[in-house]
Design a protein around this motif. Structure first.
Motif, PDB file in Angstrom:
ATOM      1  N   ILE A  38       0.937  -1.266  -0.011  1.00  0.00           N
ATOM      2  CA  ILE A  38       0.001  -0.037  -0.018  1.00  0.00           C
ATOM      3  C   ILE A  38       0.851   1.357   0.105  1.00  0.00           C
ATOM      4  N   LEU A  39       1.943   1.173   0.695  1.00  0.00           N
ATOM      5  CA  LEU A  39       2.912   2.394   0.777  1.00  0.00           C
ATOM      6  C   LEU A  39       3.397   2.579  -0.607  1.00  0.00           C
ATOM      7  N   GLU A  40       3.891   1.545  -1.225  1.00  0.00           N
ATOM      8  CA  GLU A  40       4.487   1.618  -2.493  1.00  0.00           C
ATOM      9  C   GLU A  40       3.577   2.363  -3.624  1.00  0.00           C
ATOM     10  N   LYS A  41       2.381   2.076  -3.475  1.00  0.00           N
ATOM     11  CA  LYS A  41       1.349   2.554  -4.343  1.00  0.00           C
ATOM     12  C   LYS A  41       1.180   3.822  -4.054  1.00  0.00           C
ATOM     13  N   ALA A  42       1.160   4.418  -2.674  1.00  0.00           N
ATOM     14  CA  ALA A  42       0.813   5.522  -2.242  1.00  0.00           C
ATOM     15  C   ALA A  42       2.228   6.557  -2.757  1.00  0.00           C
ATOM     16  N   LYS A  43       3.061   6.190  -2.713  1.00  0.00           N
ATOM     17  CA  LYS A  43       4.473   6.802  -3.286  1.00  0.00           C
ATOM     18  C   LYS A  43       4.290   7.137  -4.617  1.00  0.00           C
ATOM     19  N   LEU A  44       3.386   6.691  -5.375  1.00  0.00           N
ATOM     20  CA  LEU A  44       3.070   7.146  -6.739  1.00  0.00           C
ATOM     21  C   LEU A  44       2.416   8.380  -6.900  1.00  0.00           C
ATOM     22  N   GLY A  45       1.678   8.852  -5.717  1.00  0.00           N
ATOM     23  CA  GLY A  45       1.146  10.178  -5.660  1.00  0.00           C
ATOM     24  C   GLY A  45      -0.151  10.092  -6.199  1.00  0.00           C
ATOM     25  N   LYS A  46      -0.886   8.891  -6.502  1.00  0.00           N
ATOM     26  CA  LYS A  46      -2.165   8.903  -7.188  1.00  0.00           C
ATOM     27  C   LYS A  46      -3.360   8.652  -6.238  1.00  0.00           C
ATOM     28  N   GLU A  67       7.047   5.552   8.796  1.00  0.00           N
ATOM     29  CA  GLU A  67       7.057   5.651   7.222  1.00  0.00           C
ATOM     30  C   GLU A  67       5.822   6.454   6.851  1.00  0.00           C
ATOM     31  N   ILE A  68       4.331   6.105   7.422  1.00  0.00           N
ATOM     32  CA  ILE A  68       3.314   6.820   7.064  1.00  0.00           C
ATOM     33  C   ILE A  68       3.590   8.414   7.323  1.00  0.00           C
ATOM     34  N   PHE A  69       4.102   8.814   8.524  1.00  0.00           N
ATOM     35  CA  PHE A  69       4.131  10.254   8.528  1.00  0.00           C
ATOM     36  C   PHE A  69       5.309  10.792   7.563  1.00  0.00           C
ATOM     37  N   GLU A  70       6.208  10.158   7.437  1.00  0.00           N
ATOM     38  CA  GLU A  70       7.213  10.661   6.363  1.00  0.00           C
ATOM     39  C   GLU A  70       6.650  10.888   5.069  1.00  0.00           C
ATOM     40  N   ARG A 307      -4.035  13.072   3.838  1.00  0.00           N
ATOM     41  CA  ARG A 307      -3.415  13.480   2.919  1.00  0.00           C
ATOM     42  C   ARG A 307      -2.501  12.352   1.857  1.00  0.00           C
ATOM     43  N   ILE A 308      -2.486  11.173   2.390  1.00  0.00           N
ATOM     44  CA  ILE A 308      -1.906  10.185   1.467  1.00  0.00           C
ATOM     45  C   ILE A 308      -2.900   9.621   0.506  1.00  0.00           C
ATOM     46  N   ALA A 309      -4.144   9.526   1.105  1.00  0.00           N
ATOM     47  CA  ALA A 309      -5.285   8.917   0.301  1.00  0.00           C
ATOM     48  C   ALA A 309      -5.787  10.059  -0.673  1.00  0.00           C
ATOM     49  N   VAL A 310      -5.546  11.014  -0.418  1.00  0.00           N
ATOM     50  CA  VAL A 310      -6.186  12.141  -1.585  1.00  0.00           C
ATOM     51  C   VAL A 310      -5.051  13.056  -1.558  1.00  0.00           C
ATOM     52  N   PRO A 311      -3.932  13.018  -1.923  1.00  0.00           N
ATOM     53  CA  PRO A 311      -3.058  13.868  -2.279  1.00  0.00           C
ATOM     54  C   PRO A 311      -3.496  15.196  -2.756  1.00  0.00           C
TER      55      PRO A 311
END
Length: 473
Positions: A38-46, A67-70, A307-311
């Motif tokens: 999930i974190l790898e997907k989130a790093k795509l910023g989508k 990692e979530i906070f960073e 913030r991560i879910a809806v950048p």
């Protein structure tokens, strides 16, 4: 059945889907392999789905939480940079026919002073707000078809926009009023509003109906489907929010993300903003009565996961929260804050006598706007009074397209610099102005835009020093 494209509230906010998502999150909160995926997907910023984000919120593995906070900090920087937009609420009237048990404006409260601003009162309040330096307001009013009809709201908007006091002007009025009809949303759109804001309070239908026992707000579906009608009425910038403390925070978290997913699925554009208020003490309201309160650590994680879910979505925290709390949330995802706020009907033009105070909730951060501006700059943020996107047609899907491509820096960063310069010239204390001039010089060097834009910024800064105002890209 869960259907994000449906216009039926109980289908796009499916109770069973939320329960299933929370169960899935509980089952996988220590599943390192899934969390990493999930974190790898989130790093795509989508962004993430409500179910994926719920797993991150439930996670209790300390290093993964870090990692979530960073990641939240990085996404905030990538999309919004160091800009923080400033606004102030303006309460027009606290007459209300609803029975909301968490709000002091509820109809049965007979000892709170009831007040409604005349257009002359509004003009005085607006001049006082302009003298503070504000350019953006969020107007608020209770639901009362007799005292606060749509015509009163429209007249108030017209008055606000008409006031040009010294170098001041309110360049954008956002509106936070009760759910209404498509026809009335069309009228608000034609009046030139910015964002239409409506807090859901809670997405749990059973809790919602209990918390709203009487009045038109009791109708869960009509309230929850309001954003659909606003979109149909031409308002393409809408703001969501829940009141944390009324219901389980994990339930509300999933619900607000499902609402964002619904707007994307049904209209092709998600919410312009998400607000994250927590219930606060107020006249006739004891927050301890509600047993779903959240501490600052949980609150911070909620902000990070949103913030991560809806950048692409702006996030708002008000003066309900303390300065220390707001400082912590700024780096995790918050992009807009109120400053120098009054939550009473009136009070900007002259202090409100205690016996006449009609505050909707206690304010925790009571610092004047100038102090907030200086504080933000000393923390490394760039205060912004910009409203250019609204006035240049960069709203709805047009704004989202630019934002999702991480291109709003090209407009927002230069505009933030120019509006800060206006503030420093017209309203800042000498101490704040000194800090601000150094910041502007630094920010000019970090502009990520074509050379011609940088040259135009320098030219416009000189024009502002010479008396010019309202330059934007």
């Amino acid at each position: 059945m869960y259907n994000p494209k449906s216009h039926n509230a109980e289908e796009f906010i499916s109770h069973q889907e939320i329960l299933d998502s929370l169960k899935y999150a509980d089952e996988n909160k220590n599943n390192v392999e899934l969390i990493d995926k999930i974190l790898e997907k989130a790093k795509l910023g989508k962004g993430l789905t409500h179910r994926e984000a719920s797993v991150l919120l439930a996670c209790d593995i300390e290093d993964k939480n870090q990692e979530i906070f960073e990641l939240a900090k990085k996404i905030k920087q990538d999309y919004y940079g160091n800009r923080i937009v400033l606004f102030a609420p303006l309460y027009l009237s606290n007459y209300c026919v609803n029975g909301c048990v968490y709000c002091p404006y509820h109809a049965k409260n007979k000892h709170i002073p009831r007040k409604k601003l005349s257009q002359e009162d509004i003009a005085r309040e607006v001049m006082a707000l302009q003298d503070m330096g504000h350019k953006r307001l969020a107007i608020e009013a209770g639901e009362d078809p007799v005292n606060n009809p749509i015509e009163y709201i429209l007249d108030s908007i017209k008055t606000i926009y008409s006031i040009k006091h010294k170098n001041g002007s309110i360049r954008r009025v956002n509106v936070n009023i009760a759910a209404t009809t498509v026809e009335n949303y069309k009228k608000l759109h034609d009046a030139g509003i910015g964002t239409y804001i409506l807090f859901q309070e809670t997405y749990n239908k059973e809790s919602y109906e209990t918390l709203h026992p009487t009045g038109p707000k009791h109708n869960y579906n009509y309230h929850t489907e309001a954003m659909d009608r606003a979109m149909e009425g031409g308002i393409d910038d809408v703001g969501l929010g829940v009141l944390f403390g009324l219901e389980s925070y994990r339930y509300e978290f999933a619900g607000i993300l499902m609402h964002a997913e619904h707007l994307e699925a049904a209209f092709g554009v998600g919410p312009h903003t998400i607000s994250v208020p927590r219930i606060r003490k107020a006249d006739d309201i004891d927050p301890d009565v509600f047993d779903n309160g959240i501490d600052d650590d949980i609150f911070a994680k909620i902000v990070a996961c949103i913030r991560i879910a809806v950048p692409y979505t702006g996030m708002i925290v008000s003066t309900r929260e303390s300065a220390d709390c707001r400082k912590r949330l700024l780096e995790l995802g918050i992009s807009q804050v109120s400053g120098g706020s009054k939550t009473s009907v009136g009070g900007y033009f002259q202090p409100m006598p205690e016996k006449e105070d009609s505050a909707q909730f206690d304010v925790s951060d009571r610092r004047p706007l100038d102090v907030v501006i200086k504080w933000l700059m000393e923390l490394g943020y760039l205060p912004s009074f910009c409203t250019a996107c609204y006035r240049n047609g960069r709203t709805g899907d047009r704004f989202m397209e630019i934002c999702k491509d991480k291109q709003i820096h090209n407009f927002c960063h230069p505009n933030a610099i120019l509006t800060l310069k206006e503030y420093l010239e017209d309203y800042a204390s000498p101490e704040t102005k000194a800090v601000g001039e150094k910041l502007i010089s630094k920010e000019q060097k970090t502009l990520e835009c074509p050379e011609c834009v940088k040259l135009k910024v320098a030219e416009d800064l000189e024009k502002i020093e010479q008396g010019g105002r309202d330059y934007n890209f």
